[in-house]
Design a protein around this motif. Structure first.
Motif, PDB file in Angstrom:
ATOM      1  N   SER A 168       5.910   3.567 -23.748  1.00 55.37           N
ATOM      2  CA  SER A 168       6.062   2.283 -24.428  1.00 55.37           C
ATOM      3  C   SER A 168       7.162   1.448 -23.773  1.00 55.37           C
ATOM      4  CB  SER A 168       6.397   2.525 -25.905  1.00 55.37           C
ATOM      5  OG  SER A 168       6.582   1.298 -26.560  1.00 55.37           O
ATOM      6  N   ASP A 169       8.292   2.078 -23.482  1.00 52.71           N
ATOM      7  CA  ASP A 169       9.392   1.358 -22.831  1.00 52.71           C
ATOM      8  C   ASP A 169       8.982   0.864 -21.444  1.00 52.71           C
ATOM      9  OD1 ASP A 169      10.949   1.878 -25.053  1.00 52.71           O
ATOM     10  OD2 ASP A 169      12.113   3.480 -24.099  1.00 52.71           O
ATOM     11  N   LEU A 170       8.307   1.704 -20.677  1.00 53.01           N
ATOM     12  CA  LEU A 170       7.859   1.329 -19.342  1.00 53.01           C
ATOM     13  C   LEU A 170       6.854   0.186 -19.405  1.00 53.01           C
ATOM     14  CD1 LEU A 170       7.805   1.789 -16.298  1.00 53.01           C
ATOM     15  CD2 LEU A 170       6.115   3.601 -16.671  1.00 53.01           C
ATOM     16  N   HIS A 171       5.913   0.286 -20.315  1.00 53.48           N
ATOM     17  CA  HIS A 171       4.909  -0.759 -20.481  1.00 53.48           C
ATOM     18  C   HIS A 171       5.567  -2.076 -20.874  1.00 53.48           C
ATOM     19  CE1 HIS A 171       1.400  -2.781 -22.353  1.00 53.48           C
ATOM     20  NE2 HIS A 171       0.745  -2.179 -21.381  1.00 53.48           N
ATOM     21  N   GLN A 172       6.509  -2.015 -21.796  1.00 49.87           N
ATOM     22  CA  GLN A 172       7.227  -3.224 -22.227  1.00 49.87           C
ATOM     23  C   GLN A 172       8.009  -3.831 -21.062  1.00 49.87           C
ATOM     24  OE1 GLN A 172       7.045  -4.708 -25.261  1.00 49.87           O
ATOM     25  NE2 GLN A 172       8.301  -6.358 -24.466  1.00 49.87           N
ATOM     26  N   TYR A 173       8.670  -2.990 -20.284  1.00 53.30           N
ATOM     27  CA  TYR A 173       9.436  -3.472 -19.132  1.00 53.30           C
ATOM     28  C   TYR A 173       8.531  -4.182 -18.126  1.00 53.30           C
ATOM     29  CZ  TYR A 173      12.024  -3.499 -14.771  1.00 53.30           C
ATOM     30  OH  TYR A 173      12.610  -3.888 -13.598  1.00 53.30           O
ATOM     31  N   ILE A 174       7.385  -3.591 -17.836  1.00 48.47           N
ATOM     32  CA  ILE A 174       6.444  -4.209 -16.891  1.00 48.47           C
ATOM     33  C   ILE A 174       6.019  -5.582 -17.394  1.00 48.47           C
ATOM     34  CG2 ILE A 174       4.122  -4.046 -15.900  1.00 48.47           C
ATOM     35  CD1 ILE A 174       4.589  -0.962 -15.842  1.00 48.47           C
ATOM     36  N   HIS A 175       5.701  -5.666 -18.671  1.00 48.32           N
ATOM     37  CA  HIS A 175       5.256  -6.952 -19.207  1.00 48.32           C
ATOM     38  C   HIS A 175       6.384  -7.982 -19.252  1.00 48.32           C
ATOM     39  CE1 HIS A 175       1.040  -6.463 -20.055  1.00 48.32           C
ATOM     40  NE2 HIS A 175       1.293  -5.221 -20.408  1.00 48.32           N
ATOM     41  N   GLU A 176       7.603  -7.537 -19.494  1.00 44.66           N
ATOM     42  CA  GLU A 176       8.727  -8.481 -19.499  1.00 44.66           C
ATOM     43  C   GLU A 176       8.988  -9.026 -18.104  1.00 44.66           C
ATOM     44  OE1 GLU A 176      11.975  -6.405 -21.283  1.00 44.66           O
ATOM     45  OE2 GLU A 176      11.141  -6.606 -23.294  1.00 44.66           O
ATOM     46  N   THR A 177       8.851  -8.192 -17.089  1.00 46.67           N
ATOM     47  CA  THR A 177       9.094  -8.653 -15.727  1.00 46.67           C
ATOM     48  C   THR A 177       7.887  -9.394 -15.148  1.00 46.67           C
ATOM     49  OG1 THR A 177       8.426  -6.511 -14.787  1.00 46.67           O
ATOM     50  CG2 THR A 177      10.770  -6.843 -15.247  1.00 46.67           C
ATOM     51  N   GLU A 178       6.723  -9.141 -15.673  1.00 47.28           N
ATOM     52  CA  GLU A 178       5.506  -9.809 -15.204  1.00 47.28           C
ATOM     53  C   GLU A 178       5.180 -11.045 -16.042  1.00 47.28           C
ATOM     54  OE1 GLU A 178       3.384  -8.659 -12.623  1.00 47.28           O
ATOM     55  OE2 GLU A 178       4.943  -7.191 -12.167  1.00 47.28           O
TER      56      GLU A 178
END
Length: 126
Positions: free
Chosen positions: A71-81
């Motif tokens: 969940s944290d990784l997915h959220q990070y990807i979406h925040e940077t993308e």
């Protein structure tokens, strides 16, 4: 990053969202544990609190840790993308997965379809 996002979303869809899922989201702190604080995720065949073996307890703890990391990784990807995350939006995730893996048979021209492979084999460089 897009490929990693798709892998996470497929994993979550196949194991949490689809009809033959193996993970259950019981909601935050709704999975009572014997020797650990309450957790969120468990398996579909989980036993009641007090009936689990030590290994079963460890599997549930690990599942929750992995889900939190994903969940944290997915959220990070979406925040940077700069895209809206759909990780916990089950309907949006289901729609995206089905659209990405849908086979479009409307584009197949029936005139090109034949059971006779003789011509195809004769044209092959061997």
């Amino acid at each position: 990053m897009e490929e990693l996002t798709e892998k996470i979303e497929r994993l979550i869809f196949n194991n949490l969202v689809c009809d033959d899922h193996i993970i259950v989201d019981d909601g935050s702190l709704n999975v009572s544990m014997e020797n650990h604080s309450n957790l969120r995720y468990t398996y579909i065949d989980d036993k009641d609190v007090g009936e689990r073996t030590l290994i079963e307890q460890k599997k549930i703890i690990m599942l929750n840790e992995v889900m939190e990391i994903l969940s944290d990784l997915h959220q990070y990807i979406h925040e940077t993308e700069c895209e809206k995350p759909i990780y916990f939006d089950k309907k949006a995730l289901e729609k995206k997965i089905k659209e990405n893996y849908e086979v479009n048979i409307d584009t197949i021209d029936e005139e090109d379809m034949t059971d006779d492979l003789t011509e195809d084999i004769g044209n092959m460089d061997i």
